[in-house]
Write a protein that holds these residues in place. Sequence first.
Motif, PDB file in Angstrom:
ATOM      1  N   LEU A  98      -1.436  -9.503  -6.173  1.00  0.00           N
ATOM      2  CA  LEU A  98      -1.404  -9.763  -7.616  1.00  0.00           C
ATOM      3  C   LEU A  98      -0.473  -8.814  -8.352  1.00  0.00           C
ATOM      4  CD1 LEU A  98      -5.280 -10.087  -8.107  1.00  0.00           C
ATOM      5  CD2 LEU A  98      -3.624 -11.965  -7.880  1.00  0.00           C
ATOM      6  N   SER A  99      -0.068  -7.755  -7.681  1.00  0.00           N
ATOM      7  CA  SER A  99       0.677  -6.673  -8.311  1.00  0.00           C
ATOM      8  C   SER A  99       2.164  -6.758  -7.981  1.00  0.00           C
ATOM      9  CB  SER A  99       0.090  -5.338  -7.819  1.00  0.00           C
ATOM     10  OG  SER A  99       0.761  -4.253  -8.391  1.00  0.00           O
ATOM     11  N   TRP A 100       2.980  -6.430  -8.982  1.00  0.00           N
ATOM     12  CA  TRP A 100       4.432  -6.489  -8.844  1.00  0.00           C
ATOM     13  C   TRP A 100       5.035  -5.142  -9.229  1.00  0.00           C
ATOM     14  CZ3 TRP A 100       6.682 -10.720  -6.712  1.00  0.00           C
ATOM     15  CH2 TRP A 100       5.860 -11.834  -6.563  1.00  0.00           C
ATOM     16  N   ALA A 101       5.998  -4.718  -8.439  1.00  0.00           N
ATOM     17  CA  ALA A 101       6.659  -3.432  -8.667  1.00  0.00           C
ATOM     18  C   ALA A 101       8.030  -3.651  -9.288  1.00  0.00           C
ATOM     19  CB  ALA A 101       6.803  -2.670  -7.356  1.00  0.00           C
ATOM     20  N   LEU A 102       8.316  -2.894 -10.325  1.00  0.00           N
ATOM     21  CA  LEU A 102       9.645  -2.863 -10.919  1.00  0.00           C
ATOM     22  C   LEU A 102      10.392  -1.718 -10.240  1.00  0.00           C
ATOM     23  CD1 LEU A 102      11.683  -3.738 -13.101  1.00  0.00           C
ATOM     24  CD2 LEU A 102      10.570  -2.107 -14.634  1.00  0.00           C
ATOM     25  N   VAL A 103      11.501  -2.048  -9.595  1.00  0.00           N
ATOM     26  CA  VAL A 103      12.230  -1.076  -8.778  1.00  0.00           C
ATOM     27  C   VAL A 103      13.618  -0.842  -9.370  1.00  0.00           C
ATOM     28  CG1 VAL A 103      13.088  -0.569  -6.455  1.00  0.00           C
ATOM     29  CG2 VAL A 103      10.980  -1.895  -6.737  1.00  0.00           C
ATOM     30  N   VAL A 104      13.952   0.433  -9.545  1.00  0.00           N
ATOM     31  CA  VAL A 104      15.281   0.829  -9.999  1.00  0.00           C
ATOM     32  C   VAL A 104      15.858   1.769  -8.950  1.00  0.00           C
ATOM     33  CG1 VAL A 104      16.618   2.018 -11.771  1.00  0.00           C
ATOM     34  CG2 VAL A 104      14.648   0.608 -12.435  1.00  0.00           C
ATOM     35  N   ASP A 105      16.977   1.377  -8.373  1.00  0.00           N
ATOM     36  CA  ASP A 105      17.634   2.187  -7.330  1.00  0.00           C
ATOM     37  C   ASP A 105      16.641   2.622  -6.252  1.00  0.00           C
ATOM     38  OD1 ASP A 105      20.081   1.922  -8.595  1.00  0.00           O
ATOM     39  OD2 ASP A 105      19.805   3.740  -9.780  1.00  0.00           O
ATOM     40  N   GLU A 106      15.861   1.653  -5.789  1.00  0.00           N
ATOM     41  CA  GLU A 106      14.873   1.824  -4.709  1.00  0.00           C
ATOM     42  C   GLU A 106      13.699   2.720  -5.068  1.00  0.00           C
ATOM     43  OE1 GLU A 106      15.051  -0.344  -2.324  1.00  0.00           O
ATOM     44  OE2 GLU A 106      16.956  -0.983  -3.205  1.00  0.00           O
ATOM     45  N   ILE A 108      -6.422  -0.924  -8.635  1.00  0.00           N
ATOM     46  CA  ILE A 108      -5.024  -0.939  -8.191  1.00  0.00           C
ATOM     47  C   ILE A 108      -4.923  -1.407  -6.739  1.00  0.00           C
ATOM     48  CG2 ILE A 108      -2.998   0.510  -7.763  1.00  0.00           C
ATOM     49  CD1 ILE A 108      -4.041   2.257 -10.148  1.00  0.00           C
ATOM     50  N   ILE A 109      -5.793  -0.917  -5.882  1.00  0.00           N
ATOM     51  CA  ILE A 109      -5.789  -1.336  -4.475  1.00  0.00           C
ATOM     52  C   ILE A 109      -6.117  -2.821  -4.362  1.00  0.00           C
ATOM     53  CG2 ILE A 109      -7.015  -1.085  -2.271  1.00  0.00           C
ATOM     54  CD1 ILE A 109      -7.161   1.934  -2.882  1.00  0.00           C
ATOM     55  N   ASN A 110      -7.074  -3.285  -5.164  1.00  0.00           N
ATOM     56  CA  ASN A 110      -7.409  -4.711  -5.167  1.00  0.00           C
ATOM     57  C   ASN A 110      -6.199  -5.558  -5.569  1.00  0.00           C
ATOM     58  OD1 ASN A 110      -9.598  -6.915  -5.152  1.00  0.00           O
ATOM     59  ND2 ASN A 110      -8.691  -7.130  -7.183  1.00  0.00           N
ATOM     60  N   ASP A 111      -5.481  -5.111  -6.600  1.00  0.00           N
ATOM     61  CA  ASP A 111      -4.274  -5.842  -7.032  1.00  0.00           C
ATOM     62  C   ASP A 111      -3.254  -5.935  -5.898  1.00  0.00           C
ATOM     63  OD1 ASP A 111      -5.315  -6.167  -9.580  1.00  0.00           O
ATOM     64  OD2 ASP A 111      -4.082  -4.607 -10.494  1.00  0.00           O
ATOM     65  N   ILE A 112      -3.079  -4.830  -5.180  1.00  0.00           N
ATOM     66  CA  ILE A 112      -2.096  -4.809  -4.093  1.00  0.00           C
ATOM     67  C   ILE A 112      -2.534  -5.703  -2.945  1.00  0.00           C
ATOM     68  CG2 ILE A 112      -0.987  -3.356  -2.339  1.00  0.00           C
ATOM     69  CD1 ILE A 112      -1.195  -1.017  -4.364  1.00  0.00           C
ATOM     70  N   THR A 113      -3.779  -5.546  -2.501  1.00  0.00           N
ATOM     71  CA  THR A 113      -4.236  -6.279  -1.313  1.00  0.00           C
ATOM     72  C   THR A 113      -4.362  -7.778  -1.562  1.00  0.00           C
ATOM     73  OG1 THR A 113      -6.546  -5.784  -1.843  1.00  0.00           O
ATOM     74  CG2 THR A 113      -5.423  -4.291  -0.315  1.00  0.00           C
ATOM     75  N   HIS A 114      -4.555  -8.178  -2.816  1.00  0.00           N
ATOM     76  CA  HIS A 114      -4.641  -9.607  -3.131  1.00  0.00           C
ATOM     77  C   HIS A 114      -3.319 -10.178  -3.636  1.00  0.00           C
ATOM     78  CE1 HIS A 114      -8.957  -8.644  -2.930  1.00  0.00           C
ATOM     79  NE2 HIS A 114      -9.050  -9.892  -2.501  1.00  0.00           N
ATOM     80  N   MET A 137       0.823  -1.209   0.000  1.00  0.00           N
ATOM     81  CA  MET A 137       0.000   0.000   0.000  1.00  0.00           C
ATOM     82  C   MET A 137       0.859   1.262   0.000  1.00  0.00           C
ATOM     83  SD  MET A 137      -3.062  -0.784  -0.511  1.00  0.00           S
ATOM     84  CE  MET A 137      -3.732   0.856  -0.263  1.00  0.00           C
ATOM     85  N   ARG A 138       2.035   1.195   0.576  1.00  0.00           N
ATOM     86  CA  ARG A 138       2.908   2.376   0.567  1.00  0.00           C
ATOM     87  C   ARG A 138       3.352   2.748  -0.848  1.00  0.00           C
ATOM     88  NH1 ARG A 138       6.672  -1.702   2.613  1.00  0.00           N
ATOM     89  NH2 ARG A 138       8.351  -1.993   1.088  1.00  0.00           N
ATOM     90  N   ASP A 139       3.216   1.812  -1.792  1.00  0.00           N
ATOM     91  CA  ASP A 139       3.589   2.070  -3.183  1.00  0.00           C
ATOM     92  C   ASP A 139       2.477   2.750  -3.976  1.00  0.00           C
ATOM     93  OD1 ASP A 139       6.078   0.689  -2.884  1.00  0.00           O
ATOM     94  OD2 ASP A 139       5.038  -1.226  -3.183  1.00  0.00           O
ATOM     95  N   LEU A 140       1.293   2.885  -3.376  1.00  0.00           N
ATOM     96  CA  LEU A 140       0.142   3.393  -4.119  1.00  0.00           C
ATOM     97  C   LEU A 140       0.387   4.738  -4.797  1.00  0.00           C
ATOM     98  CD1 LEU A 140      -2.743   2.760  -4.976  1.00  0.00           C
ATOM     99  CD2 LEU A 140      -3.530   3.818  -2.841  1.00  0.00           C
ATOM    100  N   PRO A 141       0.958   5.731  -4.132  1.00  0.00           N
ATOM    101  CA  PRO A 141       1.195   7.012  -4.832  1.00  0.00           C
ATOM    102  C   PRO A 141       2.087   6.855  -6.065  1.00  0.00           C
ATOM    103  CG  PRO A 141       1.412   7.317  -2.460  1.00  0.00           C
ATOM    104  CD  PRO A 141       1.316   5.836  -2.702  1.00  0.00           C
ATOM    105  N   ALA A 142       3.141   6.066  -5.946  1.00  0.00           N
ATOM    106  CA  ALA A 142       4.034   5.853  -7.091  1.00  0.00           C
ATOM    107  C   ALA A 142       3.313   5.120  -8.213  1.00  0.00           C
ATOM    108  CB  ALA A 142       5.273   5.069  -6.653  1.00  0.00           C
ATOM    109  N   ILE A 143       2.519   4.116  -7.864  1.00  0.00           N
ATOM    110  CA  ILE A 143       1.776   3.365  -8.884  1.00  0.00           C
ATOM    111  C   ILE A 143       0.765   4.270  -9.573  1.00  0.00           C
ATOM    112  CG2 ILE A 143       0.161   1.463  -9.263  1.00  0.00           C
ATOM    113  CD1 ILE A 143       1.613   0.001  -6.953  1.00  0.00           C
TER     114      ILE A 143
END
Length: 196
Positions: free
Chosen positions: A54-62, A46-52, A11-17
């Motif tokens: 199902l969602s994956w984050a691509l991270v570059v240099d954090e 988007i929230i449903n993807d995160i809470t279940h 959920m902390r990724d929500l603003p970036a997503i």
Amino acid sequence: MSTIYLRRTYMRDLPAINRIIKDAKDALKAAGSPQWQDGHPNQRTIINDITHHLSWALVVDEEVVGVATLLPGPERSYQDLQGGTWNDDDNPYLTIHRVAINSQYQGQHLSTFLFSNLLTIGQERGYTNFRIDTHRLNKAMQAVAQKFGFQYRGTVQVDDQIDPARLAYELNLPTNSLPVEYHVNNDFMRPMVNRK
């Protein structure tokens, strides 16, 4: 040299997503594509993807610079394929959805890294069949799908108020007699993807 990896979203990724999805919507609109112009994907999705998980984050240099959803089938919109047939309609499949990468990171082959890791996660979970759909004007997604061996199978209708027609692609990886875990190369991801 940059540190690049894929991890689950939180959920902390929500603003970036949200920023990444908005950026992708703007890019699609600028390219003349009606895809994602009816408000989807929206915040609830988007929230449903995160809470279940199902969602994956691509991270570059954090920094979260990309996102994708890996959704187990069956998918309702894929049950009525027009103009073709699925090669494997008997075995379980995963669908790759809501793929977006921050436009500031375009041209760095991050979509290749993202797809490679999504397919690895799927294989770690025992899947050999994958599906994806995209609008006919989304040439970038079509190119990525074809690069990974996805085959065009026909068209499907999705929940889109502007233009619901999507090109549908399928990837059928070989089924090996040994457990799938012995046939993937991204061993660094095994501890994470085994946590279901």
